[in-house]
Design a protein around this motif. Structure first.
Motif, PDB file in Angstrom:
ATOM      1  N   VAL A  17       0.940  -1.198  -0.025  1.00  0.00           N
ATOM      2  CA  VAL A  17      -0.014   0.069  -0.028  1.00  0.00           C
ATOM      3  C   VAL A  17       0.965   1.282  -0.119  1.00  0.00           C
ATOM      4  CG1 VAL A  17      -1.592   1.374   1.595  1.00  0.00           C
ATOM      5  CG2 VAL A  17      -2.054  -1.107   1.004  1.00  0.00           C
ATOM      6  N   LEU A  18       2.048   1.237   0.769  1.00  0.00           N
ATOM      7  CA  LEU A  18       2.854   2.368   0.858  1.00  0.00           C
ATOM      8  C   LEU A  18       3.419   2.601  -0.543  1.00  0.00           C
ATOM      9  CD1 LEU A  18       4.815   2.091   4.258  1.00  0.00           C
ATOM     10  CD2 LEU A  18       3.206   3.759   3.455  1.00  0.00           C
ATOM     11  N   GLY A  19       3.869   1.431  -1.233  1.00  0.00           N
ATOM     12  CA  GLY A  19       4.393   1.606  -2.689  1.00  0.00           C
ATOM     13  C   GLY A  19       3.423   2.034  -3.762  1.00  0.00           C
ATOM     14  N   LEU A  20       2.115   1.912  -3.398  1.00  0.00           N
ATOM     15  CA  LEU A  20       1.114   2.122  -4.490  1.00  0.00           C
ATOM     16  C   LEU A  20       0.835   3.702  -4.174  1.00  0.00           C
ATOM     17  CD1 LEU A  20      -1.429  -0.811  -4.368  1.00  0.00           C
ATOM     18  CD2 LEU A  20       0.207  -0.187  -6.117  1.00  0.00           C
ATOM     19  N   PHE A  21       0.945   4.182  -2.951  1.00  0.00           N
ATOM     20  CA  PHE A  21       0.555   5.576  -3.026  1.00  0.00           C
ATOM     21  C   PHE A  21       1.971   6.659  -2.563  1.00  0.00           C
ATOM     22  CE2 PHE A  21      -3.179   3.538  -0.866  1.00  0.00           C
ATOM     23  CZ  PHE A  21      -4.248   4.024  -1.655  1.00  0.00           C
ATOM     24  N   THR A  22       2.714   6.219  -3.556  1.00  0.00           N
ATOM     25  CA  THR A  22       3.874   7.129  -3.640  1.00  0.00           C
ATOM     26  C   THR A  22       3.515   8.194  -4.735  1.00  0.00           C
ATOM     27  OG1 THR A  22       4.953   5.807  -5.380  1.00  0.00           O
ATOM     28  CG2 THR A  22       5.748   5.482  -3.019  1.00  0.00           C
ATOM     29  N   THR A  23       4.234   9.374  -4.318  1.00  0.00           N
ATOM     30  CA  THR A  23       3.538  10.473  -5.358  1.00  0.00           C
ATOM     31  C   THR A  23       4.779  10.846  -6.035  1.00  0.00           C
ATOM     32  OG1 THR A  23       3.874  12.319  -3.751  1.00  0.00           O
ATOM     33  CG2 THR A  23       1.554  11.073  -3.779  1.00  0.00           C
ATOM     34  N   GLY A  24       4.558  10.963  -7.248  1.00  0.00           N
ATOM     35  CA  GLY A  24       5.827  11.527  -8.371  1.00  0.00           C
ATOM     36  C   GLY A  24       5.342  13.072  -8.517  1.00  0.00           C
ATOM     37  N   ASN A  25       6.381  13.675  -9.049  1.00  0.00           N
ATOM     38  CA  ASN A  25       6.411  15.069  -9.155  1.00  0.00           C
ATOM     39  C   ASN A  25       6.009  15.144 -10.645  1.00  0.00           C
ATOM     40  OD1 ASN A  25       8.896  14.214 -10.323  1.00  0.00           O
ATOM     41  ND2 ASN A  25      10.021  15.601  -9.323  1.00  0.00           N
ATOM     42  N   GLY A  26       6.016  14.087 -11.620  1.00  0.00           N
ATOM     43  CA  GLY A  26       5.858  14.371 -13.044  1.00  0.00           C
ATOM     44  C   GLY A  26       6.830  14.865 -13.917  1.00  0.00           C
ATOM     45  N   ASP A  27       8.104  14.829 -13.327  1.00  0.00           N
ATOM     46  CA  ASP A  27       9.015  15.457 -14.214  1.00  0.00           C
ATOM     47  C   ASP A  27      10.148  14.076 -14.623  1.00  0.00           C
ATOM     48  OD1 ASP A  27      11.096  16.825 -15.486  1.00  0.00           O
ATOM     49  OD2 ASP A  27      12.086  17.571 -13.387  1.00  0.00           O
ATOM     50  N   THR A  32      12.162  11.370  -9.058  1.00  0.00           N
ATOM     51  CA  THR A  32      12.128  11.311  -7.707  1.00  0.00           C
ATOM     52  C   THR A  32      10.560  11.357  -7.213  1.00  0.00           C
ATOM     53  OG1 THR A  32      14.185  12.459  -7.400  1.00  0.00           O
ATOM     54  CG2 THR A  32      12.953  11.992  -5.509  1.00  0.00           C
ATOM     55  N   ALA A  33      10.314  10.294  -6.450  1.00  0.00           N
ATOM     56  CA  ALA A  33       8.804  10.433  -5.924  1.00  0.00           C
ATOM     57  C   ALA A  33       8.959  10.594  -4.113  1.00  0.00           C
ATOM     58  CB  ALA A  33       8.196   8.994  -6.022  1.00  0.00           C
ATOM     59  N   THR A  34       7.768  10.806  -3.782  1.00  0.00           N
ATOM     60  CA  THR A  34       7.852  11.081  -2.412  1.00  0.00           C
ATOM     61  C   THR A  34       6.860   9.850  -1.584  1.00  0.00           C
ATOM     62  OG1 THR A  34       5.831  12.664  -2.412  1.00  0.00           O
ATOM     63  CG2 THR A  34       7.980  13.470  -2.297  1.00  0.00           C
ATOM     64  N   GLY A  37       6.281  11.707   2.817  1.00  0.00           N
ATOM     65  CA  GLY A  37       7.032  13.001   2.798  1.00  0.00           C
ATOM     66  C   GLY A  37       8.539  12.851   2.704  1.00  0.00           C
ATOM     67  N   LEU A  38       9.177  11.763   2.270  1.00  0.00           N
ATOM     68  CA  LEU A  38      10.672  11.555   2.047  1.00  0.00           C
ATOM     69  C   LEU A  38      10.814  11.189   0.383  1.00  0.00           C
ATOM     70  CD1 LEU A  38      11.157   9.054   5.162  1.00  0.00           C
ATOM     71  CD2 LEU A  38      11.659  11.671   4.894  1.00  0.00           C
ATOM     72  N   PRO A  39      11.910  11.818   0.098  1.00  0.00           N
ATOM     73  CA  PRO A  39      12.203  11.655  -1.407  1.00  0.00           C
ATOM     74  C   PRO A  39      12.699  10.095  -1.703  1.00  0.00           C
ATOM     75  CG  PRO A  39      13.740  13.052  -0.349  1.00  0.00           C
ATOM     76  CD  PRO A  39      12.901  12.974   0.511  1.00  0.00           C
ATOM     77  N   VAL A  40      12.282   9.479  -2.504  1.00  0.00           N
ATOM     78  CA  VAL A  40      12.557   7.995  -2.875  1.00  0.00           C
ATOM     79  C   VAL A  40      12.578   8.050  -4.362  1.00  0.00           C
ATOM     80  CG1 VAL A  40      11.746   6.976  -0.772  1.00  0.00           C
ATOM     81  CG2 VAL A  40      10.423   7.104  -2.867  1.00  0.00           C
ATOM     82  N   GLY A  41      13.831   7.300  -4.680  1.00  0.00           N
ATOM     83  CA  GLY A  41      14.089   6.916  -6.246  1.00  0.00           C
ATOM     84  C   GLY A  41      13.277   5.693  -6.533  1.00  0.00           C
ATOM     85  N   SER A  42      13.539   5.516  -7.992  1.00  0.00           N
ATOM     86  CA  SER A  42      12.593   4.319  -8.621  1.00  0.00           C
ATOM     87  C   SER A  42      13.307   3.071  -8.021  1.00  0.00           C
ATOM     88  CB  SER A  42      12.712   4.298  -9.873  1.00  0.00           C
ATOM     89  OG  SER A  42      14.078   4.497 -10.586  1.00  0.00           O
ATOM     90  N   THR A  43      14.404   3.005  -7.792  1.00  0.00           N
ATOM     91  CA  THR A  43      15.194   1.834  -7.172  1.00  0.00           C
ATOM     92  C   THR A  43      14.833   1.427  -5.736  1.00  0.00           C
ATOM     93  OG1 THR A  43      17.075   2.355  -8.499  1.00  0.00           O
ATOM     94  CG2 THR A  43      17.391   0.874  -6.762  1.00  0.00           C
ATOM     95  N   THR A  44      14.445   2.628  -4.992  1.00  0.00           N
ATOM     96  CA  THR A  44      13.870   2.298  -3.563  1.00  0.00           C
ATOM     97  C   THR A  44      12.396   1.613  -3.535  1.00  0.00           C
ATOM     98  OG1 THR A  44      15.069   4.016  -2.831  1.00  0.00           O
ATOM     99  CG2 THR A  44      13.432   3.538  -1.516  1.00  0.00           C
ATOM    100  N   ILE A  45      11.732   2.213  -4.683  1.00  0.00           N
ATOM    101  CA  ILE A  45      10.183   1.644  -4.680  1.00  0.00           C
ATOM    102  C   ILE A  45      10.482   0.278  -5.077  1.00  0.00           C
ATOM    103  CG2 ILE A  45       8.108   2.180  -6.204  1.00  0.00           C
ATOM    104  CD1 ILE A  45       8.639   4.912  -6.078  1.00  0.00           C
TER     105      ILE A  45
END
Length: 98
Positions: A17-27, A32-34, A37-45
């Motif tokens: 559920v946490l992985g599904l509700f990450t928010t991306g910045n669209g860039d 980088t997604a959050t 509230g913490l910035p995470v990269g695609s590798t972390t997800i």
């Protein structure tokens, strides 16, 4: 083992559920997604998803194994009660014969 398996399944569900509700910045230049509230990269997800999948499979296998073990123990207890009752029924008669 049954309880531990269920706990692992719940933890895996929370991670999914946490992985599904990450928010991306669209860039597309800065992917980088959050997450909470913490910035995470695609590798972390990806790693979060991988860990969630492993925990889910391990939790399911522990639950299955624990259920089989519990059923086996219940069957053995039932047989022991039956044998004990049979032994108790036979023992008083042998005392009367003496």
């Amino acid at each position: 083992m049954l309880i531990l398996g269920l706990v692992l399944i719940v933890v895996a569900a929370v991670l999914i559920v946490l992985g599904l509700f990450t928010t991306g910045n669209g860039d597309l230049d800065d992917p980088t997604a959050t997450l909470l509230g913490l910035p995470v990269g695609s590798t972390t997800i990806f790693v979060i998803g991988l860990v969630a999948g492993v925990l889910l499979l391990f939790g399911l296998s522990l639950t299955k194994w624990g259920g089989k073990l519990q059923a086996k123990n219940m069957k053995e207890r039932r047989q022991m009660r039956k044998l004990t009752k049979t032994l108790q029924d036979v023992t008083p008669e042998s005392k009367d014969d003496n």
